[in-house]
Design an enzyme around this catalytic site. Structure first.
Site, PDB file in Angstrom:
ATOM      1  N   LYS A  60      -2.311  23.333  62.939  1.00  0.00           N
ATOM      2  CA  LYS A  60      -1.472  23.212  64.136  1.00  0.00           C
ATOM      3  C   LYS A  60      -0.872  21.812  64.190  1.00  0.00           C
ATOM      4  O   LYS A  60      -1.587  20.827  64.080  1.00  0.00           O
ATOM      5  CB  LYS A  60      -2.296  23.494  65.394  1.00  0.00           C
ATOM      6  CG  LYS A  60      -1.447  23.495  66.677  1.00  0.00           C
ATOM      7  CD  LYS A  60      -2.249  23.885  67.905  1.00  0.00           C
ATOM      8  CE  LYS A  60      -3.044  22.761  68.505  1.00  0.00           C
ATOM      9  NZ  LYS A  60      -2.240  21.613  68.953  1.00  0.00           N
ATOM     10  N   LYS A  93       5.178  24.602  72.653  1.00  0.00           N
ATOM     11  CA  LYS A  93       5.148  24.982  74.074  1.00  0.00           C
ATOM     12  C   LYS A  93       6.555  25.062  74.655  1.00  0.00           C
ATOM     13  O   LYS A  93       6.902  24.370  75.617  1.00  0.00           O
ATOM     14  CB  LYS A  93       4.295  24.024  74.899  1.00  0.00           C
ATOM     15  CG  LYS A  93       2.848  23.953  74.457  1.00  0.00           C
ATOM     16  CD  LYS A  93       2.000  23.111  75.389  1.00  0.00           C
ATOM     17  CE  LYS A  93       0.553  23.047  74.984  1.00  0.00           C
ATOM     18  NZ  LYS A  93       0.301  22.246  73.781  1.00  0.00           N
TER      19      LYS A  93
HETATM   20  P1  BMP Z   1      -8.351  17.924  70.879  1.00  0.00           P
HETATM   21  O1  BMP Z   1      -9.266  18.962  70.215  1.00  0.00           O
HETATM   22  O2  BMP Z   1      -8.261  16.669  70.133  1.00  0.00           O
HETATM   23  O3  BMP Z   1      -8.652  17.749  72.351  1.00  0.00           O
HETATM   24  O4  BMP Z   1      -6.863  18.532  70.794  1.00  0.00           O
HETATM   25  C1  BMP Z   1      -6.499  19.679  71.474  1.00  0.00           C
HETATM   26  C2  BMP Z   1      -5.143  20.159  70.999  1.00  0.00           C
HETATM   27  O5  BMP Z   1      -4.846  21.401  71.625  1.00  0.00           O
HETATM   28  C3  BMP Z   1      -4.014  19.218  71.336  1.00  0.00           C
HETATM   29  O6  BMP Z   1      -3.063  19.295  70.290  1.00  0.00           O
HETATM   30  C4  BMP Z   1      -3.429  19.802  72.620  1.00  0.00           C
HETATM   31  O7  BMP Z   1      -2.035  19.536  72.713  1.00  0.00           O
HETATM   32  C5  BMP Z   1      -3.691  21.278  72.452  1.00  0.00           C
HETATM   33  N1  BMP Z   1      -3.928  22.027  73.705  1.00  0.00           N
HETATM   34  C6  BMP Z   1      -4.984  21.762  74.556  1.00  0.00           C
HETATM   35  O8  BMP Z   1      -5.776  20.858  74.299  1.00  0.00           O
HETATM   36  N2  BMP Z   1      -5.141  22.505  75.695  1.00  0.00           N
HETATM   37  C7  BMP Z   1      -4.310  23.525  76.031  1.00  0.00           C
HETATM   38  O9  BMP Z   1      -4.513  24.152  77.051  1.00  0.00           O
HETATM   39  C8  BMP Z   1      -3.258  23.825  75.146  1.00  0.00           C
HETATM   40  C9  BMP Z   1      -3.094  23.077  73.993  1.00  0.00           C
HETATM   41  O10 BMP Z   1      -2.109  23.389  73.153  1.00  0.00           O
END
Ligand code: BMP
Length: 267
Positions: A60, A93
């Site tokens: 992703k 998104k």
């Molecule tokens: P991390 O595991 O480092 O927190 O990253 C989460 C990823 O998922 C980020 O790229 C964020 O933009 C995305 N994301 C999220 O965290 N929550 C949502 O509800 C939707 C997302 O796309």
């Protein structure tokens, strides 16, 4: 719900070619990990994708966070997606009116439709956005393209709940040829009409982390095990993997946790 069926079975039965490919890849690689590769230079992104590619089914991206985005970024990602056999999901998104979103998807400097197998969108503006993206996909000459609807969000105070989440699912069901599933924290079976049992929307879950509960901006995590028990199909993890001391060891740990939990729930 299809969550008790094996990915192999779902691959066999699914109407959407990209969903079939995804399930088959998961079986082949014994992984349901989607790496959220939120790095900010092309080198770092490609290096991570090359090292972790063997253990993931989807990479992703947030392509607009790269400071040096250029043609080599896309050439590199595409080459690595073939080398390691993973799909590319641009976490764009989309949220605007259909006419604008079509241009954002096809054109601009990013030309997302050219290289991202999967993109996601919000239904804030109603179903026209899906209609527009579907038109681009159907009129294009690239066969494997799919959409995910952002039905819930993981951050504290998210407004994507209740009737908004239900509307996301209702709209997904209007476009089953291109909407392969949704992003949600759990199965959402309370909103899915089980009468039509040929439906099989794939559940992608963000906010997955083994060793943290959240961050200072309201991110909220669950573990691979709880996410799978809640009906997730594919686990999206970012910092839990790429910010670990040893990202290769971390991705293997997430892969094992996700796969064990998957095995435990199938019939
Ligand atoms: P991390 O595991 O480092 O927190 O990253 C989460 C990823 O998922 C980020 O790229 C964020 O933009 C995305 N994301 C999220 O965290 N929550 C949502 O509800 C939707 C997302 O796309």
């Amino acid at each position: 719900s299809k969550s008790r069926l094996s990915f192999a079975k779902r691959a066999e039965q699914h109407r959407n070619p990209l969903a079939r490919h995804l399930f088959a890849l998961a079986e082949k690689k014994q992984s349901n990990v989607v790496l959220s590769a939120d790095l900010t230079t092309t080198n770092d992104l490609l290096d991570l994708a090359d090292r972790l590619g063997p253990y993931i089914v989807v990479l992703k991206t947030h392509i607009d966070i790269l400071s040096d985005f250029n043609d080599d970024t896309i050439a590199g990602l595409t080459e690595l997606s073939k080398k390691h056999d993973f799909l590319i999901f641009e976490d764009r998104k989309f949220v605007d009116i259909g006419n604008t979103v079509q241009k954002q998807y096809k054109g601009g400097v990013l030309r997302i439709h050219d290289w991202a197998h999967i993109v996601n969108l919000s239904v804030l503006a109603g179903p026209g956005i899906v209609h527009a993206l579907e038109e681009t996909i159907k009129n294009g000459d690239i066969s494997e393209r799919g959409l995910l609807i952002l039905a819930e969000m993981t951050s504290k105070g998210s407004l994507a709940t209740g009737s908004y989440t239900k509307a996301s699912i209702d709209i997904a069901r209007m476009y089953p040829e291109t909407v392969m599933g949704w992003v949600a924290t759990r199965e959402l079976s309370q909103f899915v009409d089980s009468k039509t049992d040929d439906e099989d929307f794939v559940v992608f879950t963000t906010g997955v982390n083994i060793s943290s509960q959240g961050d200072t901006f309201g991110q909220q995590y669950q573990t691979p095990t709880t996410a799978m028990a809640g009906g997730s199909d594919f686990l999206i993890a970012g910092r839990g993997i790429y910010a670990a001391a040893d990202p290769v060891a971390a991705v293997q740990e997430y892969r094992k946790a996700g796969w064990d939990a998957y095995k435990a729930r199938i019939e």
